[in-house]
Write an enzyme that holds these catalytic residues in place. Structure first.
Site, PDB file in Angstrom:
ATOM      1  N   ARG A   1     162.536  25.038 -29.639  1.00  0.00           N
ATOM      2  CA  ARG A   1     162.971  25.837 -28.714  1.00  0.00           C
ATOM      3  C   ARG A   1     164.236  27.492 -29.656  1.00  0.00           C
ATOM      4  O   ARG A   1     164.440  26.258 -30.384  1.00  0.00           O
ATOM      5  CB  ARG A   1     163.079  25.903 -27.706  1.00  0.00           C
ATOM      6  CG  ARG A   1     163.742  26.686 -26.592  1.00  0.00           C
ATOM      7  CD  ARG A   1     163.992  27.008 -25.562  1.00  0.00           C
ATOM      8  NE  ARG A   1     163.716  27.659 -24.861  1.00  0.00           N
ATOM      9  CZ  ARG A   1     164.449  27.536 -23.292  1.00  0.00           C
ATOM     10  NH1 ARG A   1     165.256  26.192 -23.071  1.00  0.00           N
ATOM     11  NH2 ARG A   1     164.914  28.376 -22.674  1.00  0.00           N
ATOM     12  N   HIS A   2     163.175  28.379 -29.218  1.00  0.00           N
ATOM     13  CA  HIS A   2     164.426  29.306 -30.418  1.00  0.00           C
ATOM     14  C   HIS A   2     165.810  29.048 -29.020  1.00  0.00           C
ATOM     15  O   HIS A   2     166.189  28.871 -27.981  1.00  0.00           O
ATOM     16  CB  HIS A   2     164.126  30.855 -30.090  1.00  0.00           C
ATOM     17  CG  HIS A   2     163.916  30.961 -28.584  1.00  0.00           C
ATOM     18  ND1 HIS A   2     164.641  31.678 -27.673  1.00  0.00           N
ATOM     19  CD2 HIS A   2     162.710  31.215 -27.632  1.00  0.00           C
ATOM     20  CE1 HIS A   2     164.545  32.200 -26.539  1.00  0.00           C
ATOM     21  NE2 HIS A   2     163.516  32.007 -26.087  1.00  0.00           N
TER      22      HIS A   2
ATOM     23  N   GLY B   1     158.435  36.780 -21.302  1.00  0.00           N
ATOM     24  CA  GLY B   1     157.621  36.566 -22.292  1.00  0.00           C
ATOM     25  C   GLY B   1     157.352  37.169 -23.643  1.00  0.00           C
ATOM     26  O   GLY B   1     157.859  37.504 -24.436  1.00  0.00           O
TER      27      GLY B   1
ATOM     28  N   ARG C   1     162.123  36.495 -31.395  1.00  0.00           N
ATOM     29  CA  ARG C   1     163.653  35.056 -31.432  1.00  0.00           C
ATOM     30  C   ARG C   1     162.779  33.821 -32.403  1.00  0.00           C
ATOM     31  O   ARG C   1     163.603  32.890 -32.646  1.00  0.00           O
ATOM     32  CB  ARG C   1     163.449  34.958 -29.140  1.00  0.00           C
ATOM     33  CG  ARG C   1     162.686  34.779 -28.973  1.00  0.00           C
ATOM     34  CD  ARG C   1     162.765  35.404 -27.128  1.00  0.00           C
ATOM     35  NE  ARG C   1     161.369  35.086 -26.197  1.00  0.00           N
ATOM     36  CZ  ARG C   1     160.964  35.527 -26.533  1.00  0.00           C
ATOM     37  NH1 ARG C   1     160.592  36.877 -26.467  1.00  0.00           N
ATOM     38  NH2 ARG C   1     160.085  35.424 -24.832  1.00  0.00           N
TER      39      ARG C   1
ATOM     40  N   TYR D   1     162.844  35.588 -16.708  1.00  0.00           N
ATOM     41  CA  TYR D   1     161.630  35.038 -17.601  1.00  0.00           C
ATOM     42  C   TYR D   1     161.811  36.300 -18.535  1.00  0.00           C
ATOM     43  O   TYR D   1     161.833  37.229 -18.703  1.00  0.00           O
ATOM     44  CB  TYR D   1     160.416  35.163 -15.999  1.00  0.00           C
ATOM     45  CG  TYR D   1     160.795  33.758 -15.473  1.00  0.00           C
ATOM     46  CD1 TYR D   1     159.872  32.849 -16.161  1.00  0.00           C
ATOM     47  CD2 TYR D   1     161.573  33.463 -14.973  1.00  0.00           C
ATOM     48  CE1 TYR D   1     159.433  31.876 -14.791  1.00  0.00           C
ATOM     49  CE2 TYR D   1     161.500  32.303 -13.589  1.00  0.00           C
ATOM     50  CZ  TYR D   1     160.268  31.846 -14.156  1.00  0.00           C
ATOM     51  OH  TYR D   1     160.556  30.610 -13.449  1.00  0.00           O
TER      52      TYR D   1
ATOM     53  N   GLU E   1     155.451  33.149 -25.932  1.00  0.00           N
ATOM     54  CA  GLU E   1     155.939  32.604 -24.614  1.00  0.00           C
ATOM     55  C   GLU E   1     154.603  32.901 -23.628  1.00  0.00           C
ATOM     56  O   GLU E   1     153.742  33.638 -23.412  1.00  0.00           O
ATOM     57  CB  GLU E   1     157.218  33.007 -23.656  1.00  0.00           C
ATOM     58  CG  GLU E   1     157.226  32.758 -22.907  1.00  0.00           C
ATOM     59  CD  GLU E   1     157.792  30.946 -22.439  1.00  0.00           C
ATOM     60  OE1 GLU E   1     156.102  30.451 -22.788  1.00  0.00           O
ATOM     61  OE2 GLU E   1     159.090  30.590 -22.353  1.00  0.00           O
ATOM     62  N   TRP E   2     154.332  31.594 -21.683  1.00  0.00           N
ATOM     63  CA  TRP E   2     153.601  32.299 -21.208  1.00  0.00           C
ATOM     64  C   TRP E   2     153.530  33.754 -20.831  1.00  0.00           C
ATOM     65  O   TRP E   2     154.514  34.232 -20.763  1.00  0.00           O
ATOM     66  CB  TRP E   2     154.182  31.383 -19.415  1.00  0.00           C
ATOM     67  CG  TRP E   2     153.007  31.362 -18.871  1.00  0.00           C
ATOM     68  CD1 TRP E   2     153.085  32.426 -18.545  1.00  0.00           C
ATOM     69  CD2 TRP E   2     153.057  30.160 -18.431  1.00  0.00           C
ATOM     70  NE1 TRP E   2     151.724  30.831 -16.959  1.00  0.00           N
ATOM     71  CE2 TRP E   2     151.784  30.497 -17.411  1.00  0.00           C
ATOM     72  CE3 TRP E   2     153.385  28.644 -18.256  1.00  0.00           C
ATOM     73  CZ2 TRP E   2     151.170  29.137 -16.314  1.00  0.00           C
ATOM     74  CZ3 TRP E   2     152.703  27.471 -18.013  1.00  0.00           C
ATOM     75  CH2 TRP E   2     151.222  28.105 -16.712  1.00  0.00           C
ATOM     76  N   ASP E   3     152.704  34.280 -20.635  1.00  0.00           N
ATOM     77  CA  ASP E   3     152.388  36.104 -19.583  1.00  0.00           C
ATOM     78  C   ASP E   3     152.975  35.854 -18.381  1.00  0.00           C
ATOM     79  O   ASP E   3     152.080  35.909 -17.409  1.00  0.00           O
ATOM     80  CB  ASP E   3     151.223  36.393 -20.628  1.00  0.00           C
ATOM     81  CG  ASP E   3     151.594  37.621 -20.447  1.00  0.00           C
ATOM     82  OD1 ASP E   3     152.233  38.975 -19.417  1.00  0.00           O
ATOM     83  OD2 ASP E   3     150.255  39.033 -20.709  1.00  0.00           O
ATOM     84  N   TYR E   4     154.308  36.166 -18.535  1.00  0.00           N
ATOM     85  CA  TYR E   4     154.718  36.235 -16.804  1.00  0.00           C
ATOM     86  C   TYR E   4     154.134  37.933 -16.420  1.00  0.00           C
ATOM     87  O   TYR E   4     154.193  37.864 -15.403  1.00  0.00           O
ATOM     88  CB  TYR E   4     156.205  36.633 -17.869  1.00  0.00           C
ATOM     89  CG  TYR E   4     156.522  35.628 -17.905  1.00  0.00           C
ATOM     90  CD1 TYR E   4     156.132  33.589 -17.395  1.00  0.00           C
ATOM     91  CD2 TYR E   4     157.474  35.171 -18.315  1.00  0.00           C
ATOM     92  CE1 TYR E   4     157.106  33.008 -17.551  1.00  0.00           C
ATOM     93  CE2 TYR E   4     158.185  34.035 -19.343  1.00  0.00           C
ATOM     94  CZ  TYR E   4     157.783  32.954 -18.927  1.00  0.00           C
ATOM     95  OH  TYR E   4     158.667  31.436 -19.684  1.00  0.00           O
TER      96      TYR E   4
END
Length: 234
Positions: free
Chosen positions: A15-16, A29, A72, A27, A103-106
Site C-alpha cells: 500500500r502507498h 480515488g 502516490r 476517500y 483505487e476504487w472510483d468513488y
C-alpha cells in the site's frame, strides 16, 4: 513440521504511504496527491526491512511488478525499490503500470468521509434500511462493486498465468502490487474467490505490505499467508 508450501509463488500487496487525505479519512480515488513526509518514511522503513537482495521481496525472484497509475503508488514503488533494481526490472519488461490497480472510483464521494457519504445518500433517498456499504452499494457516479470485481479478476487471471507453471519454485515467480487501501483489500477478497459483499474485515496500514500465496502448491487453492518467515541476509 516440514514447510510443505516452501517455494510456492507469492503476491505482495504494497500500500502507498500516507497522504494528507489518508490522515483525515477522506476517500481518495482519482485525486492526485503526493506522499507526506511521514508517508515517505513509512515506505522507506518497509522497503529497507523487506525489499532487496536476500530479503523477503527479492528483486531477483520477481516475475512482475504491477503499479497503479496514481502518483502516490508510483512514488511508493520508487522509494521501496532501489534505482538499480527498478532499472533492471524495467529493462526486463517486468514493470507494468495498470489501471486495473487504480483505487476504487468513488464518483461523487471523492474527498468525502464515510459519515458525509452516508448523509448524502440519505438526502438522495438511498439506504433507508441499511447504512451505506461500499462493498455492496458501490459509489454514485463512480464504480460498482461488480466493475471493480471485473478488473481485479482480469489481473488475477494474468497473475495466475505467470505463476501456474512455477508452483514449486521452478522459476522466479513472485509478484508485487503497488496500490491503494480499498483496492488491495478488494483484491484479497477476489483472490480468495469471495464476492465483494462478503464480510471479511481487513486492515492495511499506509506503507504496509501484505502477502498472498497458495496452499499445497496448487493454483486452485489461493490463500492468505498469515505468517511470514524472513530469510537471513548474506
Amino acid at each position: 513440521m516440514a514447510d510443505k508450501d516452501a517455494g510456492t509463488p507469492r503476491v505482495f500487496l504494497y500500500r502507498h504511504g500516507e497522504t494528507e487525505w489518508t490522515k483525515n479519512g477522506r476517500y481518495t480515488g482519482i485525486t492526485e496527491l503526493s506522499l507526506t513526509e511521514q508517508g515517505e518514511k513509512q515506505v522507506l522503513a518497509s522497503g529497507k526491512m523487506l525489499v532487496g537482495r536476500g530479503k523477503l521481496i527479492d528483486p531477483s525472484k520477481l516475475a512482475h511488478v504491477f503499479v497503479s497509475p496514481r502518483n502516490r503508488a508510483k512514488q511508493t514503488f520508487e522509494i521501496a525499490f532501489s534505482e538499480e533494481d527498478r532499472t533492471v526490472l524495467s529493462g526486463k519488461g517486468k514493470v507494468t503500470e495498470t489501471t486495473k490497480l487504480a483505487e476504487w472510483d468513488y464518483g461523487i464521494y471523492e474527498g468525502l468521509k464515510t459519515k458525509d457519504i452516508r448523509l448524502l445518500r440519505k438526502e438522495h433517498g438511498l439506504d433507508q434500511e441499511k447504512p451505506w456499504d461500499i462493498w455492496r452499494d458501490g459509489c454514485e457516479g463512480g464504480e460498482t462493486a461488480q466493475q471493480v470485481t471485473e478488473r481485479l479478476d482480469s489481473l488475477i487471471d494474468t497473475i495466475h498465468g505467470l505463476q501456474a507453471g512455477n508452483m514449486n519454485g521452478e522459476n522466479p515467480c513472485d509478484v508485487v502490487l503497488f496500490a491503494h487501501g480499498h483496492l488491495l483489500r478488494a483484491f484479497v477478497k477476489r483472490w480468495l474467490k469471495y464476492p465483494m459483499e462478503f464480510p471479511l474485515s481487513m486492515m492495511l496500514e499506509p506503507g504496509a505490505i501484505g502477502v498472498l500465496s497458495y496452499q499445497h502448491h496448487n493454483i486452485s487453492e489461493p490463500a492468505v499467508l498469515v505468517g511470514v518467515g524472513f530469510p537471513l541476509e548474506g
